[in-house]
Scaffold this motif. Structure first.
Motif, PDB file in Angstrom:
ATOM      1  N   THR A  60       0.862  -1.190   0.000  1.00 39.04           N
ATOM      2  CA  THR A  60       0.000   0.000   0.000  1.00 39.04           C
ATOM      3  C   THR A  60       0.893   1.232   0.000  1.00 39.04           C
ATOM      4  OG1 THR A  60      -0.116  -0.307   2.391  1.00 39.04           O
ATOM      5  CG2 THR A  60      -2.076  -0.904   1.143  1.00 39.04           C
ATOM      6  N   TYR A  61       0.407   2.270  -0.698  1.00 42.20           N
ATOM      7  CA  TYR A  61       1.177   3.502  -0.809  1.00 42.20           C
ATOM      8  C   TYR A  61       0.638   4.563   0.134  1.00 42.20           C
ATOM      9  CZ  TYR A  61       3.461   1.595  -4.891  1.00 42.20           C
ATOM     10  OH  TYR A  61       4.207   0.811  -5.738  1.00 42.20           O
ATOM     11  N   ALA A  62       1.471   5.027   1.074  1.00 45.35           N
ATOM     12  CA  ALA A  62       1.051   6.065   2.016  1.00 45.35           C
ATOM     13  C   ALA A  62       0.752   7.354   1.251  1.00 45.35           C
ATOM     14  CB  ALA A  62       2.147   6.307   3.045  1.00 45.35           C
ATOM     15  N   ARG A  63       1.591   7.655   0.283  1.00 44.89           N
ATOM     16  CA  ARG A  63       1.343   8.811  -0.593  1.00 44.89           C
ATOM     17  C   ARG A  63       2.014   8.525  -1.931  1.00 44.89           C
ATOM     18  NH1 ARG A  63       6.341  11.238  -0.586  1.00 44.89           N
ATOM     19  NH2 ARG A  63       7.539  10.769   1.272  1.00 44.89           N
ATOM     20  N   PRO A  64       1.515   9.160  -3.003  1.00 35.84           N
ATOM     21  CA  PRO A  64       2.091   8.882  -4.322  1.00 35.84           C
ATOM     22  C   PRO A  64       3.592   9.118  -4.328  1.00 35.84           C
ATOM     23  CG  PRO A  64       0.121  10.237  -4.543  1.00 35.84           C
ATOM     24  CD  PRO A  64       0.416  10.125  -3.075  1.00 35.84           C
ATOM     25  N   GLY A  65       4.301   8.199  -4.980  1.00 37.53           N
ATOM     26  CA  GLY A  65       5.739   8.364  -5.125  1.00 37.53           C
ATOM     27  C   GLY A  65       6.553   7.848  -3.952  1.00 37.53           C
ATOM     28  N   ALA A  66       5.909   7.662  -2.799  1.00 38.02           N
ATOM     29  CA  ALA A  66       6.628   7.153  -1.624  1.00 38.02           C
ATOM     30  C   ALA A  66       6.914   5.671  -1.843  1.00 38.02           C
ATOM     31  CB  ALA A  66       5.786   7.329  -0.381  1.00 38.02           C
ATOM     32  N   LEU A  67       7.865   5.120  -1.062  1.00 37.07           N
ATOM     33  CA  LEU A  67       8.051   3.679  -1.154  1.00 37.07           C
ATOM     34  C   LEU A  67       6.864   3.021  -0.446  1.00 37.07           C
ATOM     35  CD1 LEU A  67      11.883   3.318  -0.693  1.00 37.07           C
ATOM     36  CD2 LEU A  67      10.539   2.968  -2.760  1.00 37.07           C
ATOM     37  N   PRO A  68       6.413   1.884  -0.974  1.00 34.42           N
ATOM     38  CA  PRO A  68       5.189   1.284  -0.421  1.00 34.42           C
ATOM     39  C   PRO A  68       5.390   0.627   0.942  1.00 34.42           C
ATOM     40  CG  PRO A  68       6.123  -0.083  -2.142  1.00 34.42           C
ATOM     41  CD  PRO A  68       6.958   1.155  -2.102  1.00 34.42           C
ATOM     42  N   ILE A  87       1.428  -2.769 -23.869  1.00 37.45           N
ATOM     43  CA  ILE A  87       1.888  -2.502 -22.504  1.00 37.45           C
ATOM     44  C   ILE A  87       0.709  -1.893 -21.770  1.00 37.45           C
ATOM     45  CG2 ILE A  87       3.562  -1.265 -21.068  1.00 37.45           C
ATOM     46  CD1 ILE A  87       4.941  -3.134 -23.041  1.00 37.45           C
ATOM     47  N   ARG A  88       0.258  -2.577 -20.718  1.00 35.08           N
ATOM     48  CA  ARG A  88      -0.941  -2.120 -20.011  1.00 35.08           C
ATOM     49  C   ARG A  88      -0.680  -2.094 -18.500  1.00 35.08           C
ATOM     50  NH1 ARG A  88      -6.436  -3.176 -21.447  1.00 35.08           N
ATOM     51  NH2 ARG A  88      -5.651  -4.645 -23.013  1.00 35.08           N
ATOM     52  N   ILE A  89      -1.004  -0.983 -17.851  1.00 36.56           N
ATOM     53  CA  ILE A  89      -0.904  -0.940 -16.390  1.00 36.56           C
ATOM     54  C   ILE A  89      -2.101  -1.671 -15.785  1.00 36.56           C
ATOM     55  CG2 ILE A  89       0.562   1.082 -16.023  1.00 36.56           C
ATOM     56  CD1 ILE A  89      -1.955   2.785 -15.904  1.00 36.56           C
ATOM     57  N   LEU A  90      -1.981  -1.992 -14.494  1.00 37.26           N
ATOM     58  CA  LEU A  90      -3.005  -2.870 -13.904  1.00 37.26           C
ATOM     59  C   LEU A  90      -4.175  -2.115 -13.297  1.00 37.26           C
ATOM     60  CD1 LEU A  90      -0.763  -5.605 -12.236  1.00 37.26           C
ATOM     61  CD2 LEU A  90      -1.537  -5.363 -14.599  1.00 37.26           C
ATOM     62  N   HIS A  91      -3.995  -0.848 -12.984  1.00 38.65           N
ATOM     63  CA  HIS A  91      -5.105  -0.057 -12.433  1.00 38.65           C
ATOM     64  C   HIS A  91      -4.845   1.412 -12.699  1.00 38.65           C
ATOM     65  CE1 HIS A  91      -2.757   1.286  -8.911  1.00 38.65           C
ATOM     66  NE2 HIS A  91      -2.144   0.136  -9.083  1.00 38.65           N
ATOM     67  N   PRO A  92      -5.885   2.241 -12.701  1.00 39.61           N
ATOM     68  CA  PRO A  92      -5.728   3.644 -13.123  1.00 39.61           C
ATOM     69  C   PRO A  92      -4.771   4.459 -12.252  1.00 39.61           C
ATOM     70  CG  PRO A  92      -8.048   3.037 -13.043  1.00 39.61           C
ATOM     71  CD  PRO A  92      -7.297   1.893 -12.451  1.00 39.61           C
ATOM     72  N   GLY A  93      -4.532   4.023 -11.002  1.00 43.02           N
ATOM     73  CA  GLY A  93      -3.642   4.796 -10.129  1.00 43.02           C
ATOM     74  C   GLY A  93      -2.185   4.380 -10.244  1.00 43.02           C
ATOM     75  N   SER A  94      -1.888   3.465 -11.156  1.00 44.14           N
ATOM     76  CA  SER A  94      -0.549   2.865 -11.185  1.00 44.14           C
ATOM     77  C   SER A  94       0.572   3.891 -11.402  1.00 44.14           C
ATOM     78  CB  SER A  94      -0.498   1.806 -12.272  1.00 44.14           C
ATOM     79  OG  SER A  94       0.757   1.186 -12.293  1.00 44.14           O
ATOM     80  N   PHE A  95       0.406   4.781 -12.362  1.00 45.89           N
ATOM     81  CA  PHE A  95       1.474   5.757 -12.630  1.00 45.89           C
ATOM     82  C   PHE A  95       1.628   6.769 -11.507  1.00 45.89           C
ATOM     83  CE2 PHE A  95       0.791   4.807 -17.330  1.00 45.89           C
ATOM     84  CZ  PHE A  95       1.985   4.124 -17.465  1.00 45.89           C
ATOM     85  N   SER A  96       0.493   7.144 -10.883  1.00 46.64           N
ATOM     86  CA  SER A  96       0.653   8.135  -9.816  1.00 46.64           C
ATOM     87  C   SER A  96       1.206   7.465  -8.554  1.00 46.64           C
ATOM     88  CB  SER A  96      -0.644   8.907  -9.546  1.00 46.64           C
ATOM     89  OG  SER A  96      -1.620   8.034  -9.050  1.00 46.64           O
ATOM     90  N   ASP A  97       0.932   6.162  -8.358  1.00 45.92           N
ATOM     91  CA  ASP A  97       1.573   5.435  -7.253  1.00 45.92           C
ATOM     92  C   ASP A  97       3.090   5.432  -7.443  1.00 45.92           C
ATOM     93  OD1 ASP A  97      -0.709   4.740  -5.946  1.00 45.92           O
ATOM     94  OD2 ASP A  97      -0.771   2.660  -6.678  1.00 45.92           O
TER      95      ASP A  97
END
Ligand code: ATP
Ligand code: MG
Length: 421
Positions: free
Chosen positions: A108-116, A164-174
């Motif tokens: 889980t991502y605490a905030r976008p770009g952070a390590l999970p 090339i397909r990401i798995l969910h819409p938040g993938s790039f911002s994660d």
């Protein structure tokens, strides 16, 4: 779908036996082991040559405790073990290959770009946290369904359609490094970004600002290990990913041509560093400082990149065919060789190019035949005098005025007589 036959053909025999052993050992403790990631993708593509590099790297996911399992395996085989208890991962290094074992995990991502934040999970949890459908497949190694493909995100279908397909819409911002990864795979495999994925990438470009310099640099380093990094760089430019990292970065025909030339060099040593130096060739010194800071570039590579621009501004001095070899040598000896190489590729002047190449291939290796000990025997005392003689000998050798040992001795003696006076 069962891939037992493909695994047997694709994996080196020793590696195959090893992973089968690991799986049996895991089963005794009620754990399951899967092959995951790039190997599954490349195996379905049926092209072993896609796995580049001298070593064969294999990723395994363990539903259970990967570190403990790796420790047990290390005890009974010739492996070097590197365990990260905190991440639940372990590396087993053998002579010809490396096995990465990871405990199946949930992220889980605490905030976008952070390590999970990571907690133990199932194989499905582990696959859903991955970057693209084609990288989110697994193959079971357990006896009861050995070779079965686990493909919850239709990666095989995307492979067949070259997507090339990401798995969910938040993938790039994660994790915005996935933008760089997406394009790297797209260009390596000759695929395309799936429509939604391309749309979301454009939407989430600003997330690149949340990524640390180290992570972006690491992705660039991976790009520079590709067979044709210029394809990746050009595409990242068009998608506006590059300018978000640094406003002056661009991919264009000029860069593509220089990268290609760089690869064709007889000895393309330090190729990734050379790519970095070419990448910033059109920068001002100020732009470069901004880039070095953003990507947290190492001191050595920073020096090479600064040298590249410094040398570029003094290239006109080398664009003169009456320059003596010694003049070329003194002008260039302070620069990092990779900066000289970058300028040799980038310069428009054939004369300057020739001089830069002369330095790289010959002048920088020129040494006098006589050393301090021998000069002492000729009666020249250690100290400033000797330094002077050695320097004059070196210069004469560079300019072809002395060739043999005897020439050098003669010159040294005449010099010492002059210096005595
Ligand atoms: P290759 O080594 O051929 O580039 P790979 O798939 O082995 O491909 P790695 O970088 O070794 O790539 O990563 C292994 C796996 O880890 C990937 O297949 C992917 O599933 C996952 N992965 C790596 N980086 C990320 C990321 N930033 N986000 C999500 N998953 C990732
Ligand atoms: Mg890999």
């Amino acid at each position: 779908m069962n891939l037992a036959r493909q695994i047997e053909q694709y994996l080196p025999r020793q590696l195959l036996e090893l992973v089968q052993n690991i799986s049996r050992q895991a089963a005794k403790q009620g754990q399951r082991v899967y092959v995951v990631g790039g190997v599954v993708r490349d195996l379905l593509l049926g092209d072993p040559s896609l796995r580049s590099g001298p070593r064969f790297d294999l990723d395994l996911v363990v539903e259970g405790d990967a570190v403990k399992l790796a420790q047990q395996v290390a005890e009974t085989s010739q492996a070097k073990l590197l365990a990260h208890h905190h991440f639940g991962t372990a590396k087993l290094r053998y002579e010809d290959f490396t096995l990465d074992l990871a405990t199946a995990r949930k992220e889980t991502y605490a905030r976008p770009g952070a390590l999970p934040t990571v907690t133990p999970g199932t194989l499905k949890d582990d696959l859903v946290r991955r970057d693209f459908s084609i990288n989110a497949m697994a193959i079971s190694l357990a006896a009861k369904d050995y070779g079965e493909l686990v493909d919850p995100h239709q990666g095989k279908n995307d492979l067949e359609h070259c997507l090339i397909r990401i798995l969910h819409p938040g993938s790039f911002s994660d994790d915005a490094t996935r933008m760089l990864r997406a394009v790297r795979y797209e260009q390596r495999l000759g695929f395309e970004l799936e429509t939604q994925t391309a749309r979301l990438l454009k939407r989430d470009i600003p997330s690149l600002d949340t990524i640390s310099g180290d992570r972006i640099r690491h992705e660039l380093e991976l790009i520079f290990k590709e067979k044709q990094p210029e394809l990746v760089i050009n595409r990242l430019g068009k998608l506006e990913v590059l300018p978000r990292i640094n406003p002056f970065l661009k991919g264009d025909g000029w860069l593509a041509e220089k990268f290609d030339k760089a690869r064709r060099l007889k000895k393309p040593t330090q190729l990734p560093s050379l790519y970095f130096c070419l990448l910033i060739y059109s920068f001002s010194e100020r732009d470069l400082e901004q880039f070095l800071a953003r990507l947290n570039i190492s001191a050595k590579l920073s020096r090479a990149m600064r040298d590249t621009l410094r040398l570029k501004t003094s290239l006109p001095l080398l664009d003169n065919s009456s320059r003596k070899p010694s003049e070329i040598y003194y002008r260039l000896r302070e620069y990092e060789p990779v900066a000289i190489q970058a300028n040799a590729l980038a310069s428009e002047s054939p004369t300057a190019q020739r001089h830069l190449q002369l330095f790289l291939t010959k002048l920088r290796y020129v040494r006098t035949a006589l050393d301090g000990e021998e000069l002492k025997r000729l009666g020249i005392s250690a100290g400033p005098e000797m330094g002077q003689v050695l320097q004059i000998l070196h210069k004469a050798k560079l300019d072809g005025e002395v060739r043999t040992r005897a020439d050098e001795k003669k010159l040294a003696l005449s010099l010492s007589l002059k210096l005595e006076r």
